[in-house]
Design a protein around this motif. Structure first.
Motif, PDB file in Angstrom:
ATOM      1  N   ARG A  11       0.900  -1.131  -0.070  1.00 52.79           N
ATOM      2  CA  ARG A  11       0.006   0.012   0.007  1.00 52.79           C
ATOM      3  C   ARG A  11       0.918   1.186  -0.096  1.00 52.79           C
ATOM      4  N   ILE A  12       0.569   2.210  -0.941  1.00 50.03           N
ATOM      5  CA  ILE A  12       1.546   3.375  -1.068  1.00 50.03           C
ATOM      6  C   ILE A  12       0.407   4.437  -0.710  1.00 50.03           C
ATOM      7  N   ARG A  13       0.725   5.185   0.390  1.00 53.03           N
ATOM      8  CA  ARG A  13       0.028   6.558   0.943  1.00 53.03           C
ATOM      9  C   ARG A  13       0.924   7.561   0.262  1.00 53.03           C
ATOM     10  N   LEU A  14       0.205   8.708  -0.315  1.00 54.02           N
ATOM     11  CA  LEU A  14       0.675  10.026  -0.822  1.00 54.02           C
ATOM     12  C   LEU A  14       0.460  11.000   0.178  1.00 54.02           C
ATOM     13  N   THR A  15       1.115  12.074   0.358  1.00 53.04           N
ATOM     14  CA  THR A  15       0.986  13.240   1.193  1.00 53.04           C
ATOM     15  C   THR A  15      -0.179  13.826   0.177  1.00 53.04           C
ATOM     16  N   PRO A  16      -1.006  14.559   1.050  1.00 47.34           N
ATOM     17  CA  PRO A  16      -2.034  15.301   0.387  1.00 47.34           C
ATOM     18  C   PRO A  16      -1.514  16.443  -0.674  1.00 47.34           C
ATOM     19  N   GLY A  17      -1.980  16.236  -1.864  1.00 48.26           N
ATOM     20  CA  GLY A  17      -1.137  17.251  -2.973  1.00 48.26           C
ATOM     21  C   GLY A  17      -2.561  17.882  -4.070  1.00 48.26           C
ATOM     22  N   GLY A  18      -3.723  17.400  -3.438  1.00 47.39           N
ATOM     23  CA  GLY A  18      -4.794  17.700  -4.453  1.00 47.39           C
ATOM     24  C   GLY A  18      -4.861  16.840  -5.611  1.00 47.39           C
ATOM     25  N   ARG A  19      -5.572  17.228  -6.997  1.00 47.41           N
ATOM     26  CA  ARG A  19      -5.770  16.046  -7.817  1.00 47.41           C
ATOM     27  C   ARG A  19      -5.587  17.009  -9.152  1.00 47.41           C
ATOM     28  N   ASP A  20      -5.062  16.340 -10.114  1.00 45.43           N
ATOM     29  CA  ASP A  20      -4.776  16.877 -11.567  1.00 45.43           C
ATOM     30  C   ASP A  20      -5.865  16.969 -12.185  1.00 45.43           C
ATOM     31  N   ALA A  21      -5.853  17.384 -13.444  1.00 43.68           N
ATOM     32  CA  ALA A  21      -6.924  17.800 -14.322  1.00 43.68           C
ATOM     33  C   ALA A  21      -8.112  16.697 -14.684  1.00 43.68           C
ATOM     34  N   TYR A  22      -7.371  15.465 -14.406  1.00 44.17           N
ATOM     35  CA  TYR A  22      -8.100  14.334 -14.735  1.00 44.17           C
ATOM     36  C   TYR A  22      -8.830  13.658 -13.370  1.00 44.17           C
ATOM     37  N   GLY A  23      -8.399  14.207 -12.191  1.00 44.02           N
ATOM     38  CA  GLY A  23      -9.119  13.748 -11.024  1.00 44.02           C
ATOM     39  C   GLY A  23      -8.051  12.883 -10.323  1.00 44.02           C
ATOM     40  N   ASP A  24      -6.936  12.570 -10.765  1.00 42.80           N
ATOM     41  CA  ASP A  24      -5.875  11.885 -10.134  1.00 42.80           C
ATOM     42  C   ASP A  24      -5.289  12.232  -8.991  1.00 42.80           C
ATOM     43  N   PRO A  25      -5.104  11.644  -7.863  1.00 43.75           N
ATOM     44  CA  PRO A  25      -4.297  12.266  -6.856  1.00 43.75           C
ATOM     45  C   PRO A  25      -2.805  12.541  -7.033  1.00 43.75           C
ATOM     46  N   LEU A  26      -2.487  13.782  -6.530  1.00 40.85           N
ATOM     47  CA  LEU A  26      -1.090  14.096  -6.455  1.00 40.85           C
ATOM     48  C   LEU A  26      -0.594  14.023  -5.224  1.00 40.85           C
ATOM     49  N   GLY A  27       0.667  14.106  -5.257  1.00 39.85           N
ATOM     50  CA  GLY A  27       1.510  14.017  -3.792  1.00 39.85           C
ATOM     51  C   GLY A  27       2.574  13.082  -3.839  1.00 39.85           C
ATOM     52  N   ASP A  28       3.484  13.404  -2.833  1.00 42.31           N
ATOM     53  CA  ASP A  28       4.738  12.725  -2.626  1.00 42.31           C
ATOM     54  C   ASP A  28       4.346  11.343  -1.759  1.00 42.31           C
ATOM     55  N   ILE A  29       5.297  10.254  -1.908  1.00 41.15           N
ATOM     56  CA  ILE A  29       5.054   9.139  -1.137  1.00 41.15           C
ATOM     57  C   ILE A  29       5.327   9.575   0.094  1.00 41.15           C
ATOM     58  N   LYS A  30       4.214   9.101   1.177  1.00 37.93           N
ATOM     59  CA  LYS A  30       4.235   9.549   2.555  1.00 37.93           C
ATOM     60  C   LYS A  30       4.858   8.220   3.281  1.00 37.93           C
ATOM     61  N   ASP A  31       4.212   7.102   3.014  1.00 40.27           N
ATOM     62  CA  ASP A  31       4.823   5.849   3.677  1.00 40.27           C
ATOM     63  C   ASP A  31       4.336   4.670   2.612  1.00 40.27           C
ATOM     64  N   ARG A  32       4.967   3.419   2.886  1.00 42.02           N
ATOM     65  CA  ARG A  32       4.552   2.254   2.224  1.00 42.02           C
ATOM     66  C   ARG A  32       4.314   1.117   3.336  1.00 42.02           C
ATOM     67  N   LEU A  33       3.352   0.220   3.061  1.00 42.97           N
ATOM     68  CA  LEU A  33       2.933  -1.033   3.854  1.00 42.97           C
ATOM     69  C   LEU A  33       2.850  -1.969   3.090  1.00 42.97           C
ATOM     70  N   ASP A  34       3.469  -3.100   3.538  1.00 44.42           N
ATOM     71  CA  ASP A  34       3.326  -4.569   3.129  1.00 44.42           C
ATOM     72  C   ASP A  34       2.026  -5.242   3.611  1.00 44.42           C
ATOM     73  N   ILE A  35       1.225  -5.412   2.941  1.00 42.78           N
ATOM     74  CA  ILE A  35      -0.083  -6.266   3.469  1.00 42.78           C
ATOM     75  C   ILE A  35      -0.175  -7.620   2.797  1.00 42.78           C
ATOM     76  N   THR A  36      -0.363  -8.758   3.735  1.00 41.44           N
ATOM     77  CA  THR A  36      -0.219 -10.166   3.343  1.00 41.44           C
ATOM     78  C   THR A  36      -1.134 -10.772   4.412  1.00 41.44           C
ATOM     79  N   PRO A  37      -1.732 -12.003   4.060  1.00 37.62           N
ATOM     80  CA  PRO A  37      -1.815 -12.427   2.661  1.00 37.62           C
ATOM     81  C   PRO A  37      -3.185 -11.913   1.881  1.00 37.62           C
ATOM     82  N   CYS A  38      -3.112 -11.587   0.755  1.00 40.64           N
ATOM     83  CA  CYS A  38      -3.992 -11.177  -0.224  1.00 40.64           C
ATOM     84  C   CYS A  38      -4.245 -11.826  -1.535  1.00 40.64           C
ATOM     85  N   ALA A  39      -5.296 -11.622  -2.177  1.00 37.68           N
ATOM     86  CA  ALA A  39      -5.525 -12.310  -3.451  1.00 37.68           C
ATOM     87  C   ALA A  39      -6.031 -11.228  -4.286  1.00 37.68           C
TER      88      ALA A  39
END
Length: 115
Positions: A11-39
């Protein structure tokens, strides 16, 4: 039934940075978290054409453990591909036992080009 032999996602969490013209989130990587087991299970694909933008979308449904820390604004890295969380993660709750078997999280990958 719990996932006994699943795979790990990040899981990659971004710092709040708003959204671009297409609605995609902007921001820098705040943290990463491995999650298991998943399918993971494939779901849809489609094309979007407009304003000189051509995009092919493909998606997966992520099945994660109950209580996994996943927000609609997160990104998920799975099998070497980064996906955006496409909506609210769904928390399954049994109406018979109140058991929480896990989350289902819709993921979308967008490959962009120009039309």
């Amino acid at each position: 039934m719990p996932i006994s032999a699943g795979e790990s996602i990040t899981r990659i969490r971004l710092t709040p940075g708003g959204r671009d013209a297409y609605g995609d989130p902007l921001g820098d990587i705040k943290d990463r978290l491995d999650i298991t087991p998943c399918a993971l299970a494939p779901r849809q694909s489609g094309e979007q054409i407009g304003d000189g933008r051509y995009a092919v979308t493909s998606g997966m449904d992520l099945y994660a453990p109950a209580g996994a820390d996943i927000l609609p604004s997160d990104r998920i890295e799975a099998r070497g591909v980064v996906y955006e969380v496409d909506g609210e993660p769904g928390d399954w709750v049994s109406p018979y036992t109140s058991r929480r078997p896990g989350l289902v999280v819709p993921l979308t990958r967008v490959a962009e080009g120009t039309a």
